[in-house]
Write a protein that holds these residues in place. Sequence first.
Motif, mmCIF file in Angstrom:
data_model
loop_
_atom_site.group_PDB
_atom_site.id
_atom_site.type_symbol
_atom_site.label_atom_id
_atom_site.label_comp_id
_atom_site.label_asym_id
_atom_site.label_seq_id
_atom_site.Cartn_x
_atom_site.Cartn_y
_atom_site.Cartn_z
ATOM 1 N N LYS A 152 0.813 -1.217 0.000
ATOM 2 C CA LYS A 152 0.000 0.000 0.000
ATOM 3 C C LYS A 152 0.848 1.271 0.000
ATOM 4 O O LYS A 152 0.408 2.311 -0.451
ATOM 5 C CB LYS A 152 -0.911 0.039 1.239
ATOM 6 N N LEU A 153 2.055 1.175 0.556
ATOM 7 C CA LEU A 153 2.937 2.327 0.714
ATOM 8 C C LEU A 153 4.304 2.030 0.112
ATOM 9 O O LEU A 153 4.695 0.872 -0.031
ATOM 10 C CB LEU A 153 3.124 2.653 2.201
ATOM 11 N N GLU A 154 5.042 3.073 -0.194
ATOM 12 C CA GLU A 154 6.410 2.927 -0.709
ATOM 13 C C GLU A 154 7.262 2.090 0.246
ATOM 14 O O GLU A 154 8.069 1.272 -0.182
ATOM 15 C CB GLU A 154 7.018 4.325 -0.894
ATOM 16 N N THR A 155 7.068 2.281 1.555
ATOM 17 C CA THR A 155 7.846 1.531 2.545
ATOM 18 C C THR A 155 7.520 0.036 2.518
ATOM 19 O O THR A 155 8.341 -0.779 2.935
ATOM 20 C CB THR A 155 7.620 2.084 3.968
ATOM 21 N N ASP A 156 6.337 -0.339 2.011
ATOM 22 C CA ASP A 156 5.992 -1.757 1.903
ATOM 23 C C ASP A 156 6.915 -2.471 0.924
ATOM 24 O O ASP A 156 7.189 -3.666 1.076
ATOM 25 C CB ASP A 156 4.530 -1.943 1.472
ATOM 26 N N ILE A 157 7.415 -1.760 -0.085
ATOM 27 C CA ILE A 157 8.339 -2.358 -1.056
ATOM 28 C C ILE A 157 9.629 -2.767 -0.350
ATOM 29 O O ILE A 157 10.179 -3.836 -0.615
ATOM 30 C CB ILE A 157 8.613 -1.400 -2.235
ATOM 31 N N VAL A 158 10.093 -1.957 0.587
ATOM 32 C CA VAL A 158 11.299 -2.280 1.363
ATOM 33 C C VAL A 158 11.056 -3.547 2.180
ATOM 34 O O VAL A 158 11.889 -4.456 2.205
ATOM 35 C CB VAL A 158 11.704 -1.099 2.275
ATOM 36 N N THR A 159 9.897 -3.622 2.826
ATOM 37 C CA THR A 159 9.556 -4.803 3.626
ATOM 38 C C THR A 159 9.480 -6.042 2.748
ATOM 39 O O THR A 159 9.989 -7.108 3.115
ATOM 40 C CB THR A 159 8.223 -4.585 4.364
ATOM 41 N N ILE A 160 8.859 -5.914 1.586
ATOM 42 C CA ILE A 160 8.762 -7.044 0.653
ATOM 43 C C ILE A 160 10.161 -7.507 0.246
ATOM 44 O O ILE A 160 10.455 -8.705 0.267
ATOM 45 C CB ILE A 160 7.897 -6.674 -0.571
ATOM 46 N N ARG A 161 11.021 -6.572 -0.091
ATOM 47 C CA ARG A 161 12.399 -6.933 -0.460
ATOM 48 C C ARG A 161 13.082 -7.708 0.671
ATOM 49 O O ARG A 161 13.746 -8.715 0.428
ATOM 50 C CB ARG A 161 13.219 -5.680 -0.788
ATOM 51 N N GLN A 162 12.924 -7.226 1.897
ATOM 52 C CA GLN A 162 13.555 -7.884 3.050
ATOM 53 C C GLN A 162 13.016 -9.304 3.254
ATOM 54 O O GLN A 162 13.782 -10.233 3.502
ATOM 55 C CB GLN A 162 13.334 -7.050 4.314
ATOM 56 N N LYS A 163 11.702 -9.470 3.141
ATOM 57 C CA LYS A 163 11.083 -10.788 3.352
ATOM 58 C C LYS A 163 11.453 -11.753 2.231
ATOM 59 O O LYS A 163 11.662 -12.944 2.481
ATOM 60 C CB LYS A 163 9.562 -10.660 3.447
ATOM 61 N N VAL A 164 11.548 -11.253 1.007
ATOM 62 C CA VAL A 164 11.943 -12.106 -0.117
ATOM 63 C C VAL A 164 13.394 -12.529 0.053
ATOM 64 O O VAL A 164 13.745 -13.698 -0.157
ATOM 65 C CB VAL A 164 11.712 -11.391 -1.470
ATOM 66 N N ARG A 165 14.265 -11.608 0.456
ATOM 67 C CA ARG A 165 15.675 -11.957 0.683
ATOM 68 C C ARG A 165 15.784 -13.019 1.762
ATOM 69 O O ARG A 165 16.515 -13.995 1.607
ATOM 70 C CB ARG A 165 16.500 -10.729 1.069
ATOM 71 N N LYS A 166 15.024 -12.865 2.854
ATOM 72 C CA LYS A 166 15.064 -13.846 3.946
ATOM 73 C C LYS A 166 14.592 -15.211 3.454
ATOM 74 O O LYS A 166 15.204 -16.241 3.757
ATOM 75 C CB LYS A 166 14.207 -13.372 5.117
ATOM 76 N N ALA A 167 13.502 -15.250 2.686
ATOM 77 C CA ALA A 167 12.995 -16.518 2.159
ATOM 78 C C ALA A 167 14.021 -17.163 1.233
ATOM 79 O O ALA A 167 14.226 -18.383 1.267
ATOM 80 C CB ALA A 167 11.676 -16.292 1.425
ATOM 81 N N ALA A 168 14.687 -16.355 0.403
ATOM 82 C CA ALA A 168 15.707 -16.878 -0.513
ATOM 83 C C ALA A 168 16.912 -17.420 0.251
ATOM 84 O O ALA A 168 17.467 -18.462 -0.120
ATOM 85 C CB ALA A 168 16.130 -15.790 -1.497
ATOM 86 N N GLU A 169 17.294 -16.737 1.320
ATOM 87 C CA GLU A 169 18.389 -17.234 2.160
ATOM 88 C C GLU A 169 17.996 -18.552 2.812
ATOM 89 O O GLU A 169 18.779 -19.505 2.836
ATOM 90 C CB GLU A 169 18.750 -16.208 3.238
ATOM 91 N N GLU A 170 16.770 -18.616 3.360
ATOM 92 C CA GLU A 170 16.297 -19.835 4.021
ATOM 93 C C GLU A 170 16.187 -20.995 3.039
ATOM 94 O O GLU A 170 16.373 -22.152 3.414
ATOM 95 C CB GLU A 170 14.949 -19.585 4.692
ATOM 96 N N ALA A 171 15.889 -20.697 1.784
ATOM 97 C CA ALA A 171 15.820 -21.725 0.744
ATOM 98 C C ALA A 171 17.215 -22.105 0.252
ATOM 99 O O ALA A 171 17.359 -22.985 -0.594
ATOM 100 C CB ALA A 171 14.961 -21.247 -0.422
ATOM 101 N N ARG A 172 18.218 -21.418 0.771
ATOM 102 C CA ARG A 172 19.623 -21.643 0.418
ATOM 103 C C ARG A 172 19.917 -21.400 -1.065
ATOM 104 O O ARG A 172 20.731 -22.100 -1.669
ATOM 105 C CB ARG A 172 20.089 -23.025 0.854
#
Length: 132
Positions: free
Chosen positions: A10-30
């Motif tokens: 909904k907000l520009e800051t949500d894009i930052v959160t999405i990036r962080q969560k995607v990076r974490k998921a990618a790290e966890e998926a190795r």
Amino acid sequence: MTKTETLPLKLETDIVTIRQKVRKAAEEARLGLVSQTKIVTAASEIARNGLIYGGGGQCMVERTQREGRAAVRLVISDDGPGIANLEQAMADGYTSGNGLGLGLSGARRLVDHFEIDSRPGAGTTVELWKWK
């Protein structure tokens, strides 16, 4: 193991959160560092499009498997006006704004699987996969 999280867009800051969560998921998926960067970049591009052109929506981030391989699956959707000419919008260099015209086509090249569903008046949904 599948782990899913749905995030607001909904907000520009949500894009930052999405990036962080995607990076974490990618790290966890190795996923390797290059693959992590690619899926985060693709997520950022598609989320930004969903916010700017679609008026916002949501992003589902899923750490899962595909054919026995660790994977990250994203579904980014909005309830905006949709894309009138999807073929044109997917062409390199096409832009409906002030960008470089690499958002959709660039994101498609960064991931292992890309699907888009958009109809005028019905919003847009983009599914992105990156796997090990």
